[in-house]
Design a protein around this motif. Structure first.
Motif, PDB file in Angstrom:
ATOM      1  N   ARG A  51       0.820  -1.213   0.000  1.00 24.98           N
ATOM      2  CA  ARG A  51       0.000   0.000   0.000  1.00 24.98           C
ATOM      3  C   ARG A  51       0.856   1.266   0.000  1.00 24.98           C
ATOM      4  O   ARG A  51       0.442   2.306   0.505  1.00 24.98           O
ATOM      5  N   ASP A  58       1.165  -0.204   7.948  1.00 29.57           N
ATOM      6  CA  ASP A  58       0.495   0.792   7.108  1.00 29.57           C
ATOM      7  C   ASP A  58       0.798   0.562   5.628  1.00 29.57           C
ATOM      8  O   ASP A  58       0.058   1.016   4.762  1.00 29.57           O
ATOM      9  N   GLU A 100      -0.322  -5.312   3.631  1.00 31.22           N
ATOM     10  CA  GLU A 100      -1.629  -5.853   3.995  1.00 31.22           C
ATOM     11  C   GLU A 100      -1.695  -7.313   3.559  1.00 31.22           C
ATOM     12  O   GLU A 100      -1.308  -7.656   2.441  1.00 31.22           O
ATOM     13  N   GLN A 104      -3.823 -10.470   2.437  1.00 31.65           N
ATOM     14  CA  GLN A 104      -5.126 -10.803   1.856  1.00 31.65           C
ATOM     15  C   GLN A 104      -5.144 -12.307   1.598  1.00 31.65           C
ATOM     16  O   GLN A 104      -4.364 -12.813   0.800  1.00 31.65           O
TER      17      GLN A 104
END
Length: 75
Positions: free
Chosen positions: A6, A61, A64, A66
């Motif tokens: 991200r 931050d 991530e 998934q």
């Protein structure tokens, strides 16, 4: 890949360009661009540390998880 980067979102939030971040982190624009677009399979902790320092953020931050669902398990 189950890990989503991200960096692009964090850079937009911090209003910092790819060139500026690359210069402050001390890596080539091409390498940072590959990280930003998710075209990497690994990232050095030293690079992650430098990015987090410049962007004043936590590794979570930028990364991530998934879960990838296996369609065979659902049947």
């Amino acid at each position: 890949m189950a890990i989503i980067l991200r960096l692009d979102r964090m850079m937009a939030d911090r209003k910092i360009s790819l060139n500026e971040l690359a210069q402050k982190v001390g890596i080539a624009n091409v390498n940072l661009s590959n990280i930003k677009t998710g075209k990497v399979s690994a990232i050095r902790f030293s690079t992650l540390d430098a990015i987090c320092d410049v962007l004043d953020c936590q590794p979570g931050d930028l990364l991530e998880f998934q879960r990838i669902e296996n369609s065979e398990e659902e049947e």
